[in-house]
Write an enzyme that holds these catalytic residues in place. Structure first.
Site, PDB file in Angstrom:
ATOM      1  N   CYS A  60      11.126  30.763  34.658  1.00 16.76           N
ATOM      2  CA  CYS A  60      10.072  30.320  33.753  1.00 16.76           C
ATOM      3  C   CYS A  60      10.751  29.647  32.575  1.00 16.76           C
ATOM      4  O   CYS A  60      11.973  29.491  32.563  1.00 16.76           O
ATOM      5  CB  CYS A  60       9.165  31.464  33.315  1.00 16.76           C
ATOM      6  SG  CYS A  60       9.959  32.678  32.244  1.00 16.76           S
ATOM      7  N   HIS A 116      39.497  24.900  35.843  1.00 14.98           N
ATOM      8  CA  HIS A 116      39.906  26.265  35.517  1.00 14.98           C
ATOM      9  C   HIS A 116      39.710  26.486  34.027  1.00 14.98           C
ATOM     10  O   HIS A 116      39.546  25.546  33.255  1.00 14.98           O
ATOM     11  CB  HIS A 116      41.361  26.520  35.923  1.00 14.98           C
ATOM     12  CG  HIS A 116      42.329  25.501  35.390  1.00 14.98           C
ATOM     13  ND1 HIS A 116      42.446  24.240  35.953  1.00 14.98           N
ATOM     14  CD2 HIS A 116      43.203  25.526  34.357  1.00 14.98           C
ATOM     15  CE1 HIS A 116      43.372  23.546  35.284  1.00 14.98           C
ATOM     16  NE2 HIS A 116      43.829  24.297  34.308  1.00 14.98           N
TER      17      HIS A 116
END
Length: 608
Positions: free
Chosen positions: A367, A525
């Site tokens: 929502c 990373h």
């Protein structure tokens, strides 16, 4: 409308994570202010610093972090502090501007400089650039931005005073009530009315602005009318919807009831207008924003001498909405056939949307804010799933935070297009009523009939090898660079290699230095600041046959997410480089449809 919803979501994302701090300030004010329930001059000293410093800086940090991770949050605070130091009003609007703006400017610098910094100077440039840019932003906000916001604030105060002096504030319901139902409720409440209400409360002890959007009366009137004057599903669901709305404070629950009969927009507008008129007439207001908008939260933040005024305004708005809704239903009855048609369309949509043989590992409810109606829907569906003895997790999230690797996403029909953009590869189902248990039962039946349920075992969160086969994802549709990095980070997190915050570190690393290493391969990373959240060394491999752009001329078809504990990531990087240096092997990696090939290839490089 979608742009308005997105803008509203952007504003609410700065406020909603900090709403508990606003509630804490409201409780402190209600209790210990000079005209509070328990006046205390010593404890009252907490109130001012909290509203002038803590709350704006929390908003600035959150806004900056949304743009640039932890580093963006820090510079957001630095840039906003100049506003606070140079003004004698709470700088909430300023924090909503300077927080994200400061982080955006820092990101732009990082992108410009990432290929221009000599080797070995990265950390020096990273730290000093943030410090220098932060100083510049603080000075600019102190000397230029702050005075402009003060001027804007004076203009807003003049406009508000004009409306209040003429008793016209009740007219605001013409915009607020429809805006709520169109999922702009968080933007209206936290982006506009909240800052106005806080300044008004500082001056007068309470503010009517906190009641304009949060008044539960109109919604209760709508649901009562459905309960008394309709039939079928809507009538049956109305009592539980009333409890969730009025006592639980989840106002989104009544929005579909208004949309089902558009004439009811007029009822909620007039109900909101009448309630606001009574609030004005009786001088009612709250100390802070009640969130969620439960009647309990509303009364808890009401000054003791204004409780009757608040109750009267809520009651009048409920009664007016109820009477007008009754007249609408009397003139235009809601026929059973309308509900049956809608229900049939919902069921047909579910069956049409589920392709035969699709793997489902979890269901995601979304929502606007990810806190109210989606949590309710997820809870109801979880019960149905358990009743069918299925090991299928159901989670709820804000619509802008739907994981890109979601399998099945459920949201309101009005938010469906936004959900599809967040997770283009998922199955999407739009429903109008999150309380309709029959839809959930039908959905579960459809999933059992058409899909393959892949159960996620608990042991999966404890990785026993650096690369697991389930973390080799092939033939994925192209997405943006940020979505690709988030997806890799989510796989690392889900598998137990890293903790919360690592994805922010991956994105921050990419802003400073590209992790594209050539040969259609990128190795996102985390930066050094998030190494402490690495639990175990691990990698994930995601193949994008059509590529993901990591910058001009940098098309990554293999994205390898890496988490290296200690210095193990250095060996991981060396092994990956060795694996892709052979053109024939690389070409097969880019095109293979067999995850075992990549698994065995990396195993042979001594990674496992």
């Amino acid at each position: 409308m979608e742009r308005l919803q997105k803008s509203g979501r952007f504003l609410s994302r700065m406020v909603m994570p900090n709403i508990s701090a606003f509630i804490a300030w409201g409780i402190l004010t209600t209790l210990f202010h000079s005209d509070g329930w328990l006046p205390n001059a010593e404890l009252e000293q907490i109130i001012g610093p909290m509203i002038f410093y803590a709350l704006p800086l929390l908003i600035a940090y959150t806004g900056g972090k949304n743009i640039g991770g932890t580093r963006g949050g820090v510079i957001g605070v630095i840039g906003t502090f100049g506003l606070i130091a140079g003004a004698d009003i709470p700088m909430f609007i300023g924090a909503m501007i300077m927080g994200p703006l400061s982080a955006w400017l820092l990101n732009r610098f990082d992108q410009y400089s990432k290929d221009r910094i000599p080797a070995g100077f990265e950390m020096l440039v990273t730290n000093f650039s943030a410090g220098i840019i932060g100083v510049a932003l603080t000075l600019v906000s102190f000397k230029a931005v702050g005075p402009l916001i003060v001027l804007l604030n004076e203009l807003l105060k003049s406009g508000v005073a004009f409306v209040l002096d003429r008793g016209l504030l009740f007219m605001s319901a013409i915009f607020i009530e429809p805006g709520k139902i169109l999922f702009l409720n968080n933007a209206i409440n936290h982006g506009i009315l909240g800052p106005l209400g806080i300044e008004d409360a500082l001056a007068h002890g309470s503010s009517i602005f906190f009641l304009l959007e949060t008044n539960p009366g109109p919604g209760l009137g709508i649901l009562l009318a459905y309960w008394f004057y309709t039939k079928g599903i809507a009538k049956n669901n109305a009592p539980s919807a009333m409890i969730i709305h009025f006592l639980g404070g989840i106002h989104e629950i009544y929005f579909p009831y208004v949309v089902m009969r558009p004439a009811l927009f007029g009822a909620v507008i007039l109900g909101g207008m009448s309630g606001t008129f009574v609030f004005q007439l009786l001088g009612a207001g709250l100390r802070a924003t009640p969130s969620p908008g439960s009647i309990f939260a509303v009364l808890a933040l009401t000054p003791r001498d204004q409780i009757l005024g608040v109750i009267a305004g809520v009651t009048v708005s409920m009664v007016v909405t109820f009477i007008l809704s009754y007249l609408i239903f009397k003139r235009y009855p809601l026929q059973d056939t309308e509900e049956e048609t809608q229900e049939k369309q919902n069921f047909e949509l579910i069956f049409d949307a589920l392709p035969q043989g699709r793997k489902i590992t979890k269901i995601t409810f979304a929502c606007d804010a990810g806190m109210g109606s989606s949590a309710l829907g997820a809870s109801l569906l979880t019960k149905v799933v358990k009743q069918n003895q299925m090991n299928l997790p159901v989670v709820n999230v804000p619509i802008d935070a739907i994981p890109s690797d979601s399998d099945l996403v459920i949201t309101y029909t009005d938010l469906l297009n936004r959900a599809k953009r967040q997770a283009p590869g998922a199955i999407h189902i739009g429903i109008k009523d999150f309380l309709n248990k029959e839809v959930y039962e039908q959905l579960v039946d459809a999933v059992k009939a058409y899909c393959i349920i892949t159960e996620v075992k608990e042991e999966m969160s404890k990785p026993n090898e650096i690369l697991m086969k389930e973390n080799i994802i092939l033939n994925r549709e192209s997405v943006t660079m940020e979505e690709a990095i988030r997806h890799a980070g989510e796989l690392l997190t889900k598998s137990g290699y890293v903790g919360e915050g690592y994805i922010d570190g991956m994105l921050a690393r990419e802003q400073k230095f590209s992790t594209y290493i050539g040969n259609n391969v990128a190795i996102p990373h985390g930066e050094n600041s998030v190494k402490d959240v690495i639990i175990e060394s691990g990698i994930v491999v995601v193949q994008y046959p059509n590529g993901v752009s990591f910058g001009e001329g940098k098309l990554a078809k293999i994205v390898i997410g890496i988490a290296g504990k200690g210095n193990e990531h250095i060996q991981l990087l060396a092994n990956i480089a060795e694996a892709i240096e052979d053109d024939a092997i690389l070409e097969k990696m880019l095109t293979t449809t067999d995850p075992n090939y990549i698994y065995e290839l990396f195993s042979s490089e001594g990674m496992m």
